[in-house]
Design an enzyme around this catalytic site. Structure first.
Site, short mmCIF file in Angstrom:
data_model
loop_
_atom_site.label_atom_id
_atom_site.label_comp_id
_atom_site.label_asym_id
_atom_site.label_seq_id
_atom_site.Cartn_x
_atom_site.Cartn_y
_atom_site.Cartn_z
N HIS A 10 -7.70 9.20 0.70
CA HIS A 10 -6.68 10.23 0.95
C HIS A 10 -6.03 10.69 -0.35
O HIS A 10 -6.08 9.99 -1.39
CB HIS A 10 -5.60 9.68 1.89
CG HIS A 10 -4.88 8.49 1.33
ND1 HIS A 10 -3.88 8.60 0.38
CD2 HIS A 10 -5.03 7.17 1.56
CE1 HIS A 10 -3.45 7.40 0.06
NE2 HIS A 10 -4.13 6.50 0.76
N GLY A 11 -5.39 11.84 -0.33
CA GLY A 11 -4.69 12.34 -1.50
C GLY A 11 -3.51 11.47 -1.89
O GLY A 11 -3.02 10.66 -1.09
N ASN A 16 2.07 5.93 -3.52
CA ASN A 16 1.12 5.76 -4.62
C ASN A 16 1.81 6.03 -5.95
O ASN A 16 1.67 5.26 -6.91
CB ASN A 16 -0.06 6.73 -4.48
CG ASN A 16 -0.98 6.45 -3.32
OD1 ASN A 16 -1.59 7.36 -2.79
ND2 ASN A 16 -1.09 5.20 -2.90
N GLY A 23 0.37 0.28 3.38
CA GLY A 23 -0.66 -0.07 4.32
C GLY A 23 -0.55 0.77 5.58
O GLY A 23 -1.13 1.84 5.69
N ARG A 59 -1.13 10.78 6.00
CA ARG A 59 -1.81 11.02 4.73
C ARG A 59 -3.31 11.17 4.93
O ARG A 59 -3.95 11.98 4.25
CB ARG A 59 -1.50 9.91 3.73
CG ARG A 59 -1.99 8.49 4.08
CD ARG A 59 -1.44 7.49 3.07
NE ARG A 59 -1.91 6.13 3.22
CZ ARG A 59 -1.37 5.22 4.03
NH1 ARG A 59 -0.34 5.55 4.79
NH2 ARG A 59 -1.85 3.98 4.07
N GLU A 90 -5.33 1.27 6.43
CA GLU A 90 -5.34 0.36 5.29
C GLU A 90 -4.91 -1.03 5.76
O GLU A 90 -4.41 -1.22 6.87
CB GLU A 90 -4.39 0.90 4.21
CG GLU A 90 -4.28 0.07 2.94
CD GLU A 90 -5.59 -0.09 2.19
OE1 GLU A 90 -6.45 -0.83 2.70
OE2 GLU A 90 -5.73 0.50 1.10
N TYR A 93 0.45 -4.87 5.32
CA TYR A 93 1.15 -5.76 4.41
C TYR A 93 2.40 -6.38 5.02
O TYR A 93 3.13 -7.10 4.33
CB TYR A 93 1.51 -5.01 3.13
CG TYR A 93 0.30 -4.46 2.40
CD1 TYR A 93 -0.61 -5.30 1.78
CD2 TYR A 93 0.06 -3.08 2.34
CE1 TYR A 93 -1.72 -4.81 1.12
CE2 TYR A 93 -1.04 -2.57 1.67
CZ TYR A 93 -1.92 -3.44 1.07
OH TYR A 93 -3.02 -2.93 0.41
N LYS A 99 7.12 -2.33 -0.51
CA LYS A 99 7.65 -3.08 -1.65
C LYS A 99 6.90 -2.70 -2.94
O LYS A 99 5.74 -2.27 -2.89
CB LYS A 99 7.49 -4.59 -1.42
CG LYS A 99 8.25 -5.14 -0.23
CD LYS A 99 9.74 -5.21 -0.49
CE LYS A 99 10.45 -5.93 0.65
NZ LYS A 99 11.91 -5.98 0.43
#
Length: 228
Positions: A10-11, A16, A23, A59, A90, A93, A99
């Site tokens: 994904h972009g 990010n 996740g 996303r 994903e 987490y 975090k």
């Protein structure tokens, strides 16, 4: 014969950009991330897709929508939305969702003498990153290695059973950075053929041939290209 998967990361999202674990949490695409999706769409515009899948995060869905809008054959066949399933998410987490990455991996590995993600992998293996994080999660909600792979394999089962998918189909799958790297480490026949020291870039393409009739998950996936 095999199913030809085009896995696109994904972009870029705000998480990010901020170096935060992302996740199952849902951070939107940045302007750069929207441009990532456009570039991926232009790169894949010549591919005739029979089906498209993604996780049920915005996303991934927004990235898929942009790519399909750039694809003439998809528009002609009315393939304008990817099928969204939680199995393609994903890694989860748990308590550490959102975090700072460095803080989260320190919490996971410090008790084992490993203070970074790279140190956990080097000393204990990639599987331990998931198991250690679940152990460090005060709620133990994070996915361990077994839980993670069981879900990912269910996702590939969804593709195999789709009525739109057959031998020699081209399938778009919007995926996630850690999942793509994990697939590479688990299934690449010779990891020296690919540079796995770097995570796949946002909007990059990884090509995998998928044989649902193979006797094991590792044998089912043949890596054709990574982080293209």
């Amino acid at each position: 014969m095999a199913i030809h998967l085009y896995l696109v990361r994904h972009g870029q999202t705000y998480f990010n950009l901020y170096n935060r674990l992302q996740g199952w949490s849902n951070s939107p695409l940045t302007d750069s991330g929207k441009a990532d999706a456009v570039r991926a769409g232009e790169k894949l515009a010549h591919i005739k897709f029979d089906a498209a899948f993604c996780s049920d995060t915005t996303r991934a869905q927004d990235t898929a929508r942009t790519i399909l809008l750039k694809n003439p054959s998809a528009q002609f066949s009315n393939l304008i939305e990817a099928e969204a399933h939680m199995e393609f998410r994903e890694q989860f987490y748990g308590y550490f969702e959102g975090k700072d990455m460095n803080e989260a991996w320190w919490a996971a590995g410090a008790g084992h003498g490993a203070h970074t993600y790279a140190q956990i992998v080097e000393q204990f293996g990639r599987e331990a990153t998931r198991d250690f994080l679940k152990d460090a999660d005060p709620f133990h909600h994070a996915e361990n290695n077994e839980e993670y792979w069981a879900r990912i394999q269910r996702g590939f089962g969804i593709i195999a059973k789709s009525r739109r998918v057959h031998d020699d189909s081209n399938v778009l799958l919007i995926s996630h950075g850690n999942t793509l790297l994990s697939l590479m480490h688990r299934c690449a026949q010779d990891t020296q053929d690919f540079d796995l020291t770097v995570r796949p870039e946002n909007g990059s393409v990884t090509r995998i041939d998928f044989n649902p009739r193979a006797s094991s998950f590792e044998e089912a996936l043949t890596i054709v290209g990574y982080n293209e």
